[in-house]
Design a protein around this motif. Sequence first.
Motif, PDB file in Angstrom:
ATOM      1  N   GLU A  59      58.520  47.666  35.800  1.00  0.00           N
ATOM      2  CA  GLU A  59      57.426  48.445  35.229  1.00  0.00           C
ATOM      3  C   GLU A  59      57.500  48.345  33.712  1.00  0.00           C
ATOM      4  OE1 GLU A  59      55.357  52.843  34.964  1.00  0.00           O
ATOM      5  OE2 GLU A  59      57.404  52.690  35.755  1.00  0.00           O
ATOM      6  N   CYS A  62      57.745  52.308  31.127  1.00  0.00           N
ATOM      7  CA  CYS A  62      58.130  53.189  32.236  1.00  0.00           C
ATOM      8  C   CYS A  62      58.306  54.652  31.837  1.00  0.00           C
ATOM      9  CB  CYS A  62      59.403  52.667  32.888  1.00  0.00           C
ATOM     10  SG  CYS A  62      60.875  52.744  31.832  1.00  0.00           S
ATOM     11  N   GLN A  67      57.502  56.710  37.858  1.00  0.00           N
ATOM     12  CA  GLN A  67      56.950  55.681  38.742  1.00  0.00           C
ATOM     13  C   GLN A  67      58.067  54.855  39.373  1.00  0.00           C
ATOM     14  OE1 GLN A  67      53.740  55.515  39.369  1.00  0.00           O
ATOM     15  NE2 GLN A  67      52.776  56.622  37.681  1.00  0.00           N
ATOM     16  N   CYS A 120      54.365  45.500  36.777  1.00  0.00           N
ATOM     17  CA  CYS A 120      53.273  46.471  36.837  1.00  0.00           C
ATOM     18  C   CYS A 120      53.236  47.370  35.604  1.00  0.00           C
ATOM     19  CB  CYS A 120      53.406  47.328  38.095  1.00  0.00           C
ATOM     20  SG  CYS A 120      54.860  48.409  38.106  1.00  0.00           S
ATOM     21  N   THR A 121      52.108  48.046  35.455  1.00  0.00           N
ATOM     22  CA  THR A 121      51.946  49.100  34.448  1.00  0.00           C
ATOM     23  C   THR A 121      51.289  50.296  35.107  1.00  0.00           C
ATOM     24  OG1 THR A 121      49.760  48.333  33.728  1.00  0.00           O
ATOM     25  CG2 THR A 121      51.679  47.487  32.514  1.00  0.00           C
TER      26      THR A 121
END
Length: 214
Positions: A59, A62, A67, A120-121
């Motif tokens: 991520e 983060c 998450q 991911c973001t």
Amino acid sequence: MQTKQEQFWSGEFGKDYTDRNSRKPEEWDQFYLENWGITKIALNEKFYTDLDKEAKILEVGCNTGMQLVGFQRSGFKNIYGIELQHYAAQKAKEFTENINIIQGSGFDIPFKDNYFDLVCTNGVLIHISPDNLPKIMDEMVRCSKRYISCWEYFAPETTTINYRGNSDYLWKADYAQLFLDRFSNLRLVKKEIYPYISQAESGNADCMCLLEKF
């Protein structure tokens, strides 16, 4: 040389954001239910069903790792986070266990090409100037051998939003389409828009997408 946005988030505003938005897992679940009617755990199950639990996940941005803990709760084991803000990165190390947290910039991700199965973001691309967005997108795609995913503030066209009295720090856009426009080797696997239940009259929404390299 940090961008204007990096300087902003590295300072007191970013620290205040971290303190304001750090939640325990049950509070985090409730936050998603109240705002979008679904937990992030349920979203993980919808979007990442084909991803092996041993897959390497990164991520970008983060913060304190909520998450990342969500991925852990979903059964994933090889989880990494990179966070620009020193304060948030230190908090993430306190709040998480068996998760690799690195302080650094998404503009220069310190991993080799194709190292991760998923990059991911979550609410990060929205805070990057459209002029600088291609650089972080390039890094995300470079580090992923298969999937790119994001959960971001949605609009059909890139739109500047005043953020707590500050300009040039928040944009909403169709980030899935921006990835597709820039990279000919990506295809859209899944994309869903989630309106804000708590702001129904505003028409605001977030979008979650999953893209795959081919």
